[in-house]
Structures are given as C-alpha cells and as structure tokens.
Design a protein around this motif. Structure first.
Motif, PDB file in Angstrom:
ATOM      1  N   GLU A  30       1.169  -0.970   0.225  1.00  0.00           N
ATOM      2  CA  GLU A  30       0.185  -0.148  -0.047  1.00  0.00           C
ATOM      3  C   GLU A  30       1.217   1.007   0.230  1.00  0.00           C
ATOM      4  OE1 GLU A  30      -3.598   2.124   0.077  1.00  0.00           O
ATOM      5  OE2 GLU A  30      -3.533  -0.195  -0.101  1.00  0.00           O
ATOM      6  N   ALA A  31       2.059   0.936   1.136  1.00  0.00           N
ATOM      7  CA  ALA A  31       2.476   2.178   1.294  1.00  0.00           C
ATOM      8  C   ALA A  31       3.346   2.464  -0.177  1.00  0.00           C
ATOM      9  CB  ALA A  31       3.623   2.368   2.461  1.00  0.00           C
ATOM     10  N   SER A  32       3.444   1.636  -0.746  1.00  0.00           N
ATOM     11  CA  SER A  32       4.443   1.796  -2.124  1.00  0.00           C
ATOM     12  C   SER A  32       4.113   1.853  -3.251  1.00  0.00           C
ATOM     13  CB  SER A  32       5.237   0.082  -2.281  1.00  0.00           C
ATOM     14  OG  SER A  32       6.385  -0.405  -1.092  1.00  0.00           O
ATOM     15  N   LEU A  33       2.532   1.271  -3.669  1.00  0.00           N
ATOM     16  CA  LEU A  33       2.226   2.214  -4.513  1.00  0.00           C
ATOM     17  C   LEU A  33       1.463   3.672  -4.461  1.00  0.00           C
ATOM     18  CD1 LEU A  33      -0.560  -0.561  -4.294  1.00  0.00           C
ATOM     19  CD2 LEU A  33       0.645  -0.170  -6.206  1.00  0.00           C
ATOM     20  N   ASN A 404      -3.458   6.082   5.049  1.00  0.00           N
ATOM     21  CA  ASN A 404      -3.936   7.150   4.930  1.00  0.00           C
ATOM     22  C   ASN A 404      -3.636   8.307   6.366  1.00  0.00           C
ATOM     23  OD1 ASN A 404      -5.517   7.170   2.568  1.00  0.00           O
ATOM     24  ND2 ASN A 404      -7.707   6.321   3.369  1.00  0.00           N
ATOM     25  N   TYR A 405      -3.414   7.937   7.516  1.00  0.00           N
ATOM     26  CA  TYR A 405      -3.243   8.123   8.510  1.00  0.00           C
ATOM     27  C   TYR A 405      -1.894   9.006   8.588  1.00  0.00           C
ATOM     28  CZ  TYR A 405      -2.304   8.871  13.405  1.00  0.00           C
ATOM     29  OH  TYR A 405      -2.296   8.575  15.046  1.00  0.00           O
ATOM     30  N   LEU A 406      -1.088   7.472   8.000  1.00  0.00           N
ATOM     31  CA  LEU A 406      -0.150   8.963   8.373  1.00  0.00           C
ATOM     32  C   LEU A 406       1.097   9.897   7.190  1.00  0.00           C
ATOM     33  CD1 LEU A 406       3.780   7.930   8.470  1.00  0.00           C
ATOM     34  CD2 LEU A 406       3.655   6.599   6.434  1.00  0.00           C
ATOM     35  N   PHE A 407       0.074  10.389   6.047  1.00  0.00           N
ATOM     36  CA  PHE A 407       0.256  11.175   5.329  1.00  0.00           C
ATOM     37  C   PHE A 407      -0.897  12.093   6.232  1.00  0.00           C
ATOM     38  CE2 PHE A 407       1.120   8.320   1.563  1.00  0.00           C
ATOM     39  CZ  PHE A 407       1.797   9.446   0.906  1.00  0.00           C
ATOM     40  N   LYS A 408      -1.979  12.145   6.748  1.00  0.00           N
ATOM     41  CA  LYS A 408      -2.747  13.288   7.817  1.00  0.00           C
ATOM     42  C   LYS A 408      -1.632  13.444   8.729  1.00  0.00           C
ATOM     43  CE  LYS A 408      -7.104  13.821  10.048  1.00  0.00           C
ATOM     44  NZ  LYS A 408      -7.814  13.170  10.783  1.00  0.00           N
ATOM     45  N   PRO A 415      -2.971  10.271  -1.395  1.00  0.00           N
ATOM     46  CA  PRO A 415      -2.597  10.053  -2.947  1.00  0.00           C
ATOM     47  C   PRO A 415      -3.798   8.777  -2.916  1.00  0.00           C
ATOM     48  CG  PRO A 415      -0.797   9.472  -2.141  1.00  0.00           C
ATOM     49  CD  PRO A 415      -1.679  10.121  -0.389  1.00  0.00           C
ATOM     50  N   LYS A 416      -5.133   8.717  -4.143  1.00  0.00           N
ATOM     51  CA  LYS A 416      -5.819   8.410  -4.173  1.00  0.00           C
ATOM     52  C   LYS A 416      -5.325   6.880  -3.674  1.00  0.00           C
ATOM     53  CE  LYS A 416     -10.162   6.803  -6.560  1.00  0.00           C
ATOM     54  NZ  LYS A 416     -10.997   6.060  -5.141  1.00  0.00           N
ATOM     55  N   SER A 417      -5.892   5.880  -2.605  1.00  0.00           N
ATOM     56  CA  SER A 417      -5.307   3.930  -2.647  1.00  0.00           C
ATOM     57  C   SER A 417      -5.959   3.735  -4.520  1.00  0.00           C
ATOM     58  CB  SER A 417      -5.834   3.703  -1.626  1.00  0.00           C
ATOM     59  OG  SER A 417      -5.464   2.728  -1.869  1.00  0.00           O
ATOM     60  N   VAL A 418      -5.034   3.102  -5.231  1.00  0.00           N
ATOM     61  CA  VAL A 418      -5.366   2.180  -5.992  1.00  0.00           C
ATOM     62  C   VAL A 418      -5.550   0.061  -5.963  1.00  0.00           C
ATOM     63  CG1 VAL A 418      -5.583   3.731  -7.467  1.00  0.00           C
ATOM     64  CG2 VAL A 418      -3.138   2.221  -7.178  1.00  0.00           C
ATOM     65  N   SER A 419      -4.709   0.386  -4.217  1.00  0.00           N
ATOM     66  CA  SER A 419      -4.470  -1.215  -4.117  1.00  0.00           C
ATOM     67  C   SER A 419      -5.798  -2.588  -4.210  1.00  0.00           C
ATOM     68  CB  SER A 419      -3.741  -1.240  -2.764  1.00  0.00           C
ATOM     69  OG  SER A 419      -5.284  -1.655  -1.563  1.00  0.00           O
TER      70      SER A 419
END
Length: 556
Positions: A30-33, A404-408, A415-419
């Motif tokens: 997820e983080a890599s994506l 999402n929490y990390l970015f916040k 970024p919008k998740s594409v996973s």
C-alpha cells in the motif's frame, strides 16, 4: 525480489515496516503504491508465524449479524470481493453449510432471515466481471437434503440446513509472498531473516533501528522517517526495545487449526456447534456455544479454530500433544461421524491472536474484534506506530487506513488508494476458468500434465511461466518441483528448506510430503546455495521436526 542488505543501509526510507506477515506485507504494498519509499524486514521468513495459521477462509462477516455490526459486515464483504479481484488465482468462492436444529436461534427460520439480511447487505458483491467469483444467494434446505450432504451429523432436532458462500485461500503463504512481490515491484526493499534488536533515537524521535542478519550474524543500521511495528504477537517485544512502559493493551491467545489426511466433507465447508461454551458479551444474541469450521481444502479438511489463553513468551510458543488430543476430542464430540484419530492429523497450524479479556465463566480468551493503530507520538515517541490486526480478511483495508493516517499525520493529502483494483503479483487474470483452460491446452504439448499446470496456476497465477523458465525436463514432476525451488531461491528469497517446503510451494502446508521429496528438495537447495553436508543435515532435521508431533514445535 532480491535480498539486498547494502541497499537497506544506504538510504533513509519514508517507512520502515517491522514484520513480514500479512499485515506487514499489505502495508508495504500500500505504501509503495502511494509513492512512499518503503523497507520491510522480518526476523524469520515472511509469513512464518501467525499468518501461516490462517483457516484459509476469507469471511464475508455473516457472524457479525449476531452483533448487528453492519459496518464490519460491509468491510468484510468489500474485502472478500477485493481479494477475489486482485488475487483471482488464490481466492475462490466457498460454499458453507450449517445444519439447523429446532425452531429457535439455531433453527431454519432464524437462519433463513439471517441469510436474507446477508444477501441484502452484500447486494453489490457480484460486480466482478469474472463469473467464477460470483457469490450466490443463501438458501435453506430440507432435513433430508442436509443428511444427504452431511451423513453422520446429529439428527436429534435436525430441521434442515442453511447454505451460504464465503471465499477460501488456496495457498495463504503464497498470498503473503505475492503482496511482498508486488511491493518489491513498486520499489520497496524487503528482507527476511533480518531481526530488529534496537532503536536509534535523537531525543524523543526514532530515526533508525539496529538489526542483525540472522543468516550471517552481520549487524546493520536502517534509517527512516516513520517506523511501523506490524510484528503481531511480538508487538510488545519491539516496543520494549525503546520503552519498557510502552505496551499494546492486548493479551494473547493460542490458536490452532488442524489438517486431516482425509476430507470429512467433500463439497461444503460445514459449521458444527461445539459443546464448548463461548458467550459473546457484546452480542445481541448469545448462543452459548461456538462453531467448529470444517473446510474442504486441497483434498483434505481444515478444522478450526481452537483457542486458549496464552501468557508465555511468544518465542516459546508451541502446540503440545495434549492440545492436539483435546481438540480432536472436541471435534468428535461435536461431530461423532468424524471418528477422527490422532494419526489422521497430517499437519497442525498454530499462531497467536490478540485478546481483550478472559471469559470468567469459561476461562476462554475473548478475542479482540477491532484492529488498532497505536501512534506512540501521543506518549512522546515520535516516528513510531504499532498496528494490531485481528482479521486476515481485512489486512489490505487496514493497510489503506494506516497509510491515510500516516499522510494525515504529516499534514499531507493522501493519494487515492489503488490497491483494491490493482492485481497483486500473479493476479493479471480477467477470467480464471478461461485462463486455467488456456494454460492447460498451451502446455500439454510440452509434456506437462493437466494436474501440474493446474497446481502451478493456482499457486502462481499469471506468473506461472516465470517458474517454467527454470524447467529443463517437463516430463518429470520432480523436475517441475526443481524449477519451483530455483524460482523460490532466485526470485523469492528462499534460504532454508522450510521456506521452500512450507511457504514458497504447496509441498508441505497440508502435511508431510514424504522422505523422497524432502531429500530431493534439500539436495537441490544444497547444490544451489553451497551448503555443507552438516548444513544439509540440519535443514532436513529441522523440517522433519516441524512435522513431528511429540510435541509439535511450530517454527514461529
């Protein structure tokens, strides 16, 4: 996927994930994506601990109706669909049959209502284009039909049965590896057998970890901005390295699933009421009992899950002979038709799960129901987050929430998740049945049997040709296994015999594959990796010990 420890020490990562089970693997992907630089380290092999103890079932959350927890149902249903979309070779629909008794809470009428509500809550479950992944509506059946499908079950008060569908993982170990390979393809640096043994701090901020390469004994420092502890039962051990007062609020339960040499039921997974009392303090309806889940799996049965309070060091975890025999007794009490014997247990999966309490009436552990994101900056440790996961099915969803929490927390927009729509490694398959048949036809002229291609597709999906690249002689099954070993060594960081037998292939996850296969694999690995005769013998003894049951020592 290359184990590059020099690279690990040469850069400062946005995220360092500690722990390579399913929660660490999905988080790294997820983080890599999302464009972050990611490293992941695991002190043993990837997915060797609790993630290897999966019951192989991807639950849609029907049981949450007991608590009227529609939010968790929707999450589980969504993730079940997501996993079938992104890992179509590994996740497949599973029919489940529950016998109904009387006309109360376990009766046909009550379960008929539950199935209707489940269908309503999951009304969008079949939006996948591949019809092989569609989940039919639930239905109830007559007493006569139930007995035809489940001969030997108790007939006292039997009124019929309830059929619904969940999903099943063909090979959960390969699912874990495939998430990691996907992370690697997006630039993540991952390494097994790298054990974190300390933290590097600048005042109250974590800036790195100290670690040891368990294969060579070499020491290394890894730098990063944020460190995410996904070490499962070892969460508190990791936290103790930086602050003895910092702890997860959860206890531990010992969990166990058994694999049998013969299938107890051929077509359906079956939920049978166990006589062990298990009340849910949060439940709207408490049935005073729990289900044993008996699933058909690769020609055998997977039976689980048995739980017990666990208070010892996670490193000392083991399943004892007494544990196994007690579970067999409970199975035979719940389903006398099983007539299960000790020698019919081909493998024991064991692991540890988080708990919130102990049931005072039964002494059984109360399993944690909700994952937690523990941000230790709130207690003065900047840069450290711990994740406590409770369910295999929703690991990807939790990973999305963590990123999402990390970015916040960094004051940035995520970024919008594409996973949930991006296939994992091997998952580039639009129609599974068509893909499988095409693979069989294309390779039959090359000397490969249908059963061999079927096995390869179910394990490696669209990436199965990568395995065949290592194949010299297609007319021998052992030569196909040899190709899988080479692939595991050169593409998937297999360093030990147990890595290949238990987690890169399906050779041993359902039971001992036999002396001939073990010795063949050991000799191939020995030659390829340059093992000494002593090392080869140690590897063979280790894998045989894993399959020895007196006591069963699960390598976690």
């Amino acid at each position: 996927m290359e184990r590059n420890l020099t690279e690990l020490t040469n850069q400062v990562y946005d995220v360092l994930v500690i722990g390579g089970g399913i929660y660490g693997a999905t988080l790294a992907r997820e983080a890599s994506l999302c464009g972050l630089s990611v490293a992941l380290v695991e002190k043993n092999d990837f997915g060797a601990a609790t993630s290897a103890n999966s019951l192989k079932t991807i639950h849609g959350g029907l049981r949450y109706l007991q608590n009227a927890d529609f939010k968790r149902m929707r999450e589980s249903i969504h993730e079940r669909t997501t996993l079938m979309r992104i890992a179509p070779h590994l996740i497949h629909p599973l029919p489940v049959l529950i016998p109904t008794y009387g006309h109360g809470l376990k009766g046909k009428e009550a379960l008929s209502i539950a199935l209707a509500v489940n269908d309503l809550v999951s009304c969008d479950r079949n939006r996948l284009l591949d019809q092989q992944k569609h989940i039919p509506n639930g239905r109830v059946i007559s007493q006569k039909k139930c007995l035809e499908l489940l001969p030997g079950i108790s007939t006292q008060g039997l009124t019929g049965g309830a059929i619904f569908y969940d999903a099943q993982v063909y090979n959960s170990e390969r699912l874990n590896i495939s998430f990691l390979r996907s992370a690697d393809q997006k630039g993540a640096t991952v390494a097994n057998y790298v054990e974190v043994n300390g933290f590097i701090q600048n005042d109250n901020r974590i800036t790195g970890v100290t670690a040891i390469d368990r294969l060579t004994g070499n020491k290394l420092d890894i730098r990063g901005q944020t460190f995410i502890n996904t070490s499962g039962a070892w969460v508190n051990k990791i936290l103790g390295m930086v602050n003895q007062q910092e702890r997860s609020p959860f206890g531990l339960a010992k969990a166990m699933n058994l694999v049998t040499t013969r299938p107890l039921f051929e077509k359906y997974a079956v939920g049978i009421t166990s006589k062990n009392s298990s009340a849910d303090s949060d439940g709207i309806v408490n049935k005073g009992s729990r289900f044993l889940f008996i699933s058909p799996w690769r020609g055998r049965s997977m039976i689980g899950t048995e739980y017990a309070v666990y208070t010892q060091d996670p490193d000392d975890f083991q399943i004892t002979e007494e544990d196994i025999n007690q579970f067999i007794t409970a199975i035979n009490q719940a389903y006398p038709g099983a007539k299960l014997k000790r020698e019919e247990i081909s493998f024991v999966h064991g692991g540890m799960l988080p708990t919130t309490n102990v049931n005072p009436k039964t002494g059984e552990p109360v399993l944690a129901k909700h994952y937690q994101i523990l941000d230790h900056s709130e207690t003065g440790l900047l840069g450290l987050i711990s994740i406590v996961g409770v369910k295999y099915t929703t690991a990807r969803d939790v990973a999305e929430k963590v990123v999402n929490y990390l970015f916040k927390s960094l004051g940035k927009k995520s970024p919008k998740s594409v996973s949930s729509v991006t296939p994992i490694y091997g998952g580039e398959i639009e129609n599974f049945n068509a893909f499988l048949q095409n693979a069989i036809v294309e390779n039959q002229g090359k000397g490969l049997t249908e059963s061999t291609i079927r096995r390869l597709v179910y394990n490696y999906g669209s990436a199965y040709p990568e395995v065949l690249n290592y194949l010299d002689n297609p007319e021998s099954e052992l030569q196909v296994i040899k190709a899988e070993i080479f692939h595991a060594i050169h593409q998937e960081m297999a360093h030990k015999l147990s890595d290949v037998i238990l987690r890169r292939t399906e050779l041993g996850s359902a039971g001992y594959p036999g002396d001939e296969t073990i010795l063949f694999c050991a000799e191939v690995m020995s030659k390829e990796l340059g093992w000494s005769p002593t090392k080869l013998q140690q590897e063979v003894e280790e894998i045989k010990n894993i399959f020895g049951f007196t006591p069963v020592k699960i390598s976690v």
